[in-house]
Enzyme design. Structure first.
Site, PDB file in Angstrom:
ATOM      1  N   ASP A  85     -32.957  -4.443 -12.005  1.00 25.86           N
ATOM      2  CA  ASP A  85     -31.930  -3.512 -11.531  1.00 25.86           C
ATOM      3  C   ASP A  85     -31.799  -3.656 -10.020  1.00 25.86           C
ATOM      4  O   ASP A  85     -32.780  -3.949  -9.335  1.00 25.86           O
ATOM      5  CB  ASP A  85     -32.272  -2.068 -11.894  1.00 25.86           C
ATOM      6  CG  ASP A  85     -31.032  -1.187 -11.955  1.00 25.86           C
ATOM      7  OD1 ASP A  85     -30.551  -0.899 -13.066  1.00 25.86           O
ATOM      8  OD2 ASP A  85     -30.525  -0.800 -10.880  1.00 25.86           O
ATOM      9  N   ILE A  86     -30.609  -3.409  -9.506  1.00 23.76           N
ATOM     10  CA  ILE A  86     -30.379  -3.513  -8.066  1.00 23.76           C
ATOM     11  C   ILE A  86     -31.023  -2.360  -7.300  1.00 23.76           C
ATOM     12  O   ILE A  86     -31.420  -2.493  -6.156  1.00 23.76           O
ATOM     13  CB  ILE A  86     -28.865  -3.602  -7.759  1.00 23.76           C
ATOM     14  CG1 ILE A  86     -28.632  -3.961  -6.290  1.00 23.76           C
ATOM     15  CG2 ILE A  86     -28.146  -2.312  -8.158  1.00 23.76           C
ATOM     16  CD1 ILE A  86     -27.182  -4.256  -5.971  1.00 23.76           C
ATOM     17  N   ASP A  97     -30.355  -8.227  -7.500  1.00 19.58           N
ATOM     18  CA  ASP A  97     -28.917  -8.041  -7.596  1.00 19.58           C
ATOM     19  C   ASP A  97     -28.341  -9.096  -8.531  1.00 19.58           C
ATOM     20  O   ASP A  97     -28.480 -10.301  -8.274  1.00 19.58           O
ATOM     21  CB  ASP A  97     -28.324  -8.182  -6.191  1.00 19.58           C
ATOM     22  CG  ASP A  97     -26.853  -7.829  -6.125  1.00 19.58           C
ATOM     23  OD1 ASP A  97     -26.373  -7.563  -5.004  1.00 19.58           O
ATOM     24  OD2 ASP A  97     -26.147  -7.841  -7.152  1.00 19.58           O
ATOM     25  N   VAL A  98     -27.675  -8.680  -9.595  1.00 18.12           N
ATOM     26  CA  VAL A  98     -27.149  -9.640 -10.564  1.00 18.12           C
ATOM     27  C   VAL A  98     -26.050 -10.516  -9.970  1.00 18.12           C
ATOM     28  O   VAL A  98     -25.702 -11.558 -10.551  1.00 18.12           O
ATOM     29  CB  VAL A  98     -26.621  -8.931 -11.835  1.00 18.12           C
ATOM     30  CG1 VAL A  98     -27.740  -8.196 -12.551  1.00 18.12           C
ATOM     31  CG2 VAL A  98     -25.446  -8.014 -11.527  1.00 18.12           C
ATOM     32  N   TYR A 128     -11.353  -1.748 -14.887  1.00 17.67           N
ATOM     33  CA  TYR A 128     -12.479  -1.711 -15.816  1.00 17.67           C
ATOM     34  C   TYR A 128     -12.095  -2.372 -17.132  1.00 17.67           C
ATOM     35  O   TYR A 128     -12.877  -3.141 -17.707  1.00 17.67           O
ATOM     36  CB  TYR A 128     -12.909  -0.261 -16.040  1.00 17.67           C
ATOM     37  CG  TYR A 128     -14.159  -0.105 -16.861  1.00 17.67           C
ATOM     38  CD1 TYR A 128     -15.403  -0.471 -16.361  1.00 17.67           C
ATOM     39  CD2 TYR A 128     -14.103   0.431 -18.150  1.00 17.67           C
ATOM     40  CE1 TYR A 128     -16.560  -0.322 -17.118  1.00 17.67           C
ATOM     41  CE2 TYR A 128     -15.256   0.587 -18.909  1.00 17.67           C
ATOM     42  CZ  TYR A 128     -16.474   0.206 -18.384  1.00 17.67           C
ATOM     43  OH  TYR A 128     -17.615   0.357 -19.141  1.00 17.67           O
ATOM     44  N   LYS A 173     -14.064  -5.737 -18.651  1.00 15.74           N
ATOM     45  CA  LYS A 173     -14.700  -5.767 -19.966  1.00 15.74           C
ATOM     46  C   LYS A 173     -14.019  -6.758 -20.914  1.00 15.74           C
ATOM     47  O   LYS A 173     -14.683  -7.376 -21.763  1.00 15.74           O
ATOM     48  CB  LYS A 173     -14.742  -4.359 -20.562  1.00 15.74           C
ATOM     49  CG  LYS A 173     -15.714  -3.433 -19.839  1.00 15.74           C
ATOM     50  CD  LYS A 173     -17.121  -4.013 -19.793  1.00 15.74           C
ATOM     51  CE  LYS A 173     -18.128  -3.072 -19.178  1.00 15.74           C
ATOM     52  NZ  LYS A 173     -19.496  -3.645 -19.154  1.00 15.74           N
ATOM     53  N   THR A 196     -24.415   8.701 -20.643  1.00 14.00           N
ATOM     54  CA  THR A 196     -25.057   7.995 -19.543  1.00 14.00           C
ATOM     55  C   THR A 196     -24.488   8.476 -18.213  1.00 14.00           C
ATOM     56  O   THR A 196     -23.433   9.127 -18.183  1.00 14.00           O
ATOM     57  CB  THR A 196     -24.803   6.482 -19.646  1.00 14.00           C
ATOM     58  OG1 THR A 196     -23.383   6.255 -19.494  1.00 14.00           O
ATOM     59  CG2 THR A 196     -25.280   5.908 -20.975  1.00 14.00           C
TER      60      THR A 196
END
Length: 319
Positions: free
Chosen positions: A91-92, A126-127, A223, A227, A258
């Protein structure tokens, strides 16, 4: 992209240098014995004392999960670890421009590792940085005794709340750099490790898409586009993997309880996230664990017939 995300002492390309590989593995085992993995001099780290004592274990199923500090990513890591997997949880752990809500924290990532001592290696990275994900994948490969069974791309962000023509560059970049480039970066790092093993191969690459990949949502065109791109990426990756035994699939959740859903409610000015439930045939929000169950099934041997497809774990959002 250079975003100060590195993990030291990972064997990024050592197939032709067995002496270097042996030295790296010996060093990593010594560090694991001490209960830590060395921090990189650029700042990316695993969290000392939080599950980093996992020793290499031949035969243990191994996975990398991004976006793992909370939400669906954390639920996936929890379930895999509980089922006996070794999980490198990435995770960042910091906020990003263009994202109007707090992202996961290092405390949340550490808490995940503490729930599964010896089974979860927490990595702050960081991805968007391909080299950082390569380091994380190599860490999983080494600590898994030379195997990588699954990679789950769950890192994504929510941004929008206005018409497309009012979307800022920061919002657009956050959506695509994290939610699309991050998926591609994980695939480019993880898939070669999965293909390196002897046939029959059984590697699994799973990405989190969304019901938004299949429906236009008001004031969330960016968004939607991100996706949709994830679904296209998975279908193309599956075609590239034809005949290898390694599969690529996506899971499209519906409205799931979430922090990202809370952020979506804020964009729409909704006081309660439960208002999203009316769009789903179940007439309730999903829990992260329910979506994680679908993701983790796709990571296992029973999902061998699925590739290039999307599992709609959306409570009936998609007709």
């Amino acid at each position: 992209m250079n975003t100060d995300c590195r993990i030291m002492n990972t064997d990024t390309d050592t197939d032709t240098d067995t002496d270097t590989e042996a030295e790296a593995e010996a060093e990593a085992e010594a560090e694991a014995e001490a209960g830590r993995v060395t921090e990189a001099d650029t700042g990316t780290r695993t969290s000392p004392g939080s599950g980093t004592d996992a020793a290499p274990a031949a035969g243990r199923r191994t996975a990398v999960v991004t976006g793992a500090a909370r939400g669906i990513g954390a639920a996936v890591a929890d379930r895999l670890a509980a089922d006996g997997w070794l999980v490198v949880a990435v995770d960042i752990c910091r906020d990003l421009p263009g994202v109007g809500y707090p992202l996961g924290t290092d405390k949340e990532l550490d808490a995940l590792a503490e729930r599964h001592p010896g089974a979860v290696l927490p990595v702050v990275a960081d991805v968007r940085d391909r080299s950082a994900l390569q380091d994380a994948v190599d860490l999983a490969y080494r600590h898994g005794g030379g195997r990588l069974d699954a990679a789950v791309a769950a890192a994504a962000v929510m941004a929008g709340g206005r018409p497309l023509w009012e979307t800022t560059d920061d919002e657009w970049d956050a959506l695509f750099e994290t939610g699309v480039r991050g998926v591609a970066n994980l695939a480019r790092a993880a898939v070669p490790r999965m293909l390196a093993g002897p046939a029959p191969r059984t590697g699994r690459f799973v990405a989190l898409a969304s019901a938004a990949a299949h429906h236009g949502l008001w004031h969330l065109a960016g968004y939607n586009a991100a996706k949709h791109a994830v679904v296209g990426l998975i279908r193309g990756l599956a075609a590239d993997l034809r005949g290898t035994g390694v599969t690529a699939t996506a899971v499209s959740p519906g409205s799931t309880r979430t922090p990202m859903l809370r952020a979506s409610a804020d964009l729409y000015g909704l006081a309660d996230t439960d208002e999203f439930a009316r769009h789903q045939l179940l007439e309730r929000l999903l829990e992260p664990e329910e979506v994680a169950a679908a993701v983790c099934w796709l990571c296992g041997p029973d999902a061998s017939a699925l590739t290039g497809t999307v599992v709609h774990a959306d409570g009936g959002f998609t007709p």
